[in-house]
Design a protein around this motif. Structure first.
Motif, PDB file in Angstrom:
ATOM      1  N   THR A  15       0.822  -1.205   0.000  1.00  0.00           N
ATOM      2  CA  THR A  15       0.000   0.000   0.000  1.00  0.00           C
ATOM      3  C   THR A  15       0.854   1.252   0.000  1.00  0.00           C
ATOM      4  OG1 THR A  15      -1.791  -1.162   1.155  1.00  0.00           O
ATOM      5  CG2 THR A  15      -1.794   1.244   1.266  1.00  0.00           C
ATOM      6  N   THR A  36      -8.043   1.109  -3.979  1.00  0.00           N
ATOM      7  CA  THR A  36      -7.625   0.087  -3.035  1.00  0.00           C
ATOM      8  C   THR A  36      -8.785  -0.837  -2.704  1.00  0.00           C
ATOM      9  OG1 THR A  36      -6.632  -0.350  -0.867  1.00  0.00           O
ATOM     10  CG2 THR A  36      -8.157   1.506  -1.015  1.00  0.00           C
ATOM     11  N   ASP A  38      -8.658  -2.581   0.259  1.00  0.00           N
ATOM     12  CA  ASP A  38      -8.505  -2.836   1.693  1.00  0.00           C
ATOM     13  C   ASP A  38      -9.786  -2.487   2.438  1.00  0.00           C
ATOM     14  OD1 ASP A  38      -7.508  -3.388   4.166  1.00  0.00           O
ATOM     15  OD2 ASP A  38      -5.688  -2.194   3.925  1.00  0.00           O
ATOM     16  N   LEU A  43      -4.785   2.742   3.471  1.00  0.00           N
ATOM     17  CA  LEU A  43      -4.316   3.754   2.527  1.00  0.00           C
ATOM     18  C   LEU A  43      -4.447   5.150   3.122  1.00  0.00           C
ATOM     19  CD1 LEU A  43      -3.324   4.560  -0.264  1.00  0.00           C
ATOM     20  CD2 LEU A  43      -5.693   4.492  -1.065  1.00  0.00           C
ATOM     21  N   THR A  64      -8.354   9.395  -4.638  1.00  0.00           N
ATOM     22  CA  THR A  64      -8.327   8.080  -3.998  1.00  0.00           C
ATOM     23  C   THR A  64      -9.746   7.542  -3.902  1.00  0.00           C
ATOM     24  OG1 THR A  64      -8.444   9.096  -1.798  1.00  0.00           O
ATOM     25  CG2 THR A  64      -6.255   8.581  -2.663  1.00  0.00           C
ATOM     26  N   ARG A  66     -11.889   3.976  -2.177  1.00  0.00           N
ATOM     27  CA  ARG A  66     -11.980   2.674  -1.489  1.00  0.00           C
ATOM     28  C   ARG A  66     -13.438   2.241  -1.544  1.00  0.00           C
ATOM     29  NH1 ARG A  66     -12.637   1.481   4.027  1.00  0.00           N
ATOM     30  NH2 ARG A  66     -12.461   3.723   4.472  1.00  0.00           N
ATOM     31  N   ASP A 131      -4.059  -0.759  -5.627  1.00  0.00           N
ATOM     32  CA  ASP A 131      -3.436  -1.423  -4.478  1.00  0.00           C
ATOM     33  C   ASP A 131      -4.161  -2.746  -4.260  1.00  0.00           C
ATOM     34  OD1 ASP A 131      -2.186  -2.062  -2.065  1.00  0.00           O
ATOM     35  OD2 ASP A 131      -3.634  -0.903  -0.901  1.00  0.00           O
TER      36      ASP A 131
END
Length: 389
Positions: A15, A36, A38, A43, A64, A66, A131
């Motif tokens: 990451t 990502t 996760d 992150l 970003t 998620r 990621d």
């Protein structure tokens, strides 16, 4: 759009390297999305800025994301229940409310794949950095679209949809609703979505970066990952050796560990493009620390993976399919021809690949593993091969 998939050995700072790679590209003016999978916000902890279910601008030119697997799972299952109302009523099944739904295993993987597809088709970004989990889980994730499409084609062949005009008549004769119509429609929609995801993974501008710590365990991970990724047609454009210790140290214990790292690095240099990222003496936190990490830049024109079929009919009477499998061991290699598909097994990894059209009219005449490349020979089948006068 250029896509870089970050994976590697577990617990090696994947990451962190993904965040540093995306930040470096963004600071160079590239519109970058860092995605990502996760469940926890690892992150966000690395960047110093929380990430969430919606794309968030974290820094200039850097976004970003998620994805929230829980919300997407509820939406999908609720929509499925709406479409399958007739069948559920026929079975006497009780509908599930959105509030009582919890995601099943695999929901997070599907959410990430959908986010990957949405990001690639949005035309908003120039670079996508993903990621990903450790390599074994990543391979299963990236192979999922191809495998699911194969299952759909086998279980619900598209050509059978030609008979769906008769289903309303059959439904009236039987006196019960026939759910086959929405079943085929759902399968067709899934196939389109999975094809879009597979197109991103198989795109010539998509490459993989392996993140490992130098050492015996890292060497084993690199060997297995390189072969497995090649089996799936993915190219490793860089091997990032993370947390490299300084070579000179007054401490005997650190000196021995640094020597072990150097041995692994020297070995990797023979077969990979290795980028060393030094240990900062602490866990990197925030954009200042990430900017200090010398991660590799983005190659705008990656070399694609090719599986060429070469014509040796004039000399040897065969066509040869060249499949690069660096690091493969002959004793761990197995091939099975099944109709128009070839089942390739390398150790614990397996892939079922469709044969190129010319090879479907041939029989397998043999195979050999040479110089990290599997070469499968095909001889034309006289009953299927076009005859010349």
């Amino acid at each position: 759009m250029r896509t870089i998939l970050i994976t590697g050995q577990g617990g090696t700072g994947r990451t962190t390297v993904a965040a540093a790679t995306a930040l470096k590209a963004a600071r160079e003016g590239t519109r970058t999305l860092l995605l990502t999978a996760d469940r926890t916000d690892t992150l966000g902890a690395v960047l110093g800025v929380p990430t969430g279910a919606e794309p968030t601008d974290t820094a200039p030119h850097l976004t970003t994301w998620r994805p929230d697997a829980n919300a997407r799972f509820r939406e999908d299952l609720t929509a499925f229940q709406d479409r399958a109302t007739s069948a559920l009523d026929l079975l006497g099944a009780a509908r599930l409310d959105a509030e009582e739904l919890t995601p099943l295993p695999g929901a997070e993987e599907l959410a990430l794949l959908r986010a990957l597809r949405d990001a690639a088709t949005s035309q908003t970004y120039d670079l996508l950095v993903v990621d990903l989990p450790p390599t074994p889980q990543t391979l299963a994730l990236l192979a999922l679209p191809e495998e699911l499409r194969r299952y759909l084609r086998r279980l619900l062949p598209p050509e059978r949809q030609a008979a769906r005009a008769l289903r309303p008549v059959l439904g009236r004769l039987a006196g019960v609703p026939m759910p086959a119509e929405w079943l085929y429609e759902t399968a067709a929609r899934w196939d389109i979505e999975l094809a879009a995801v597979a197109a991103v993974v198989e795109d010539r501008a998509t490459t993989v970066r392996l993140v490992v710590e130098p050492g015996p365990a890292g060497t084993d991970a690199v060997h297995a990952a390189t072969t497995a990724l090649a089996l799936h047609g993915l190219r490793v454009d860089a091997l990032v050796a993370n947390r490299v210790l300084p070579a000179a140290s007054a401490d005997a214990w650190l000196g021995a560990l640094a020597a072990q790292q150097r041995k692994a690095l020297d070995e990797w240099q023979e077969t990979h493009t290795v980028h060393e990222v030094p240990h900062l003496g602490r866990d990197p936190r925030g954009t200042d620390d990430l900017g200090a990490l010398p991660v590799p830049g983005v190659n705008r024109a990656p070399v694609p993976v090719e599986w060429p079929v070469l014509d040796h009919l004039a000399d040897d009477g065969v066509l040869v399919w060249h499949i690069p499998l660096p690091g493969a061991i002959r004793e761990e290699l197995d091939l099975i021809r099944r109709g128009d598909e070839l089942v390739v097994t390398v150790g614990q990894f397996r892939r079922i690949v469709p044969l190129p059209s010319a090879l479907r009219r041939c029989t397998v005449a043999g195979a050999a593993l040479r110089e990290g490349e599997l070469r499968v020979r095909f001889a034309p089948d006289p009953d299927l091969w076009p005859r010349t006068r």
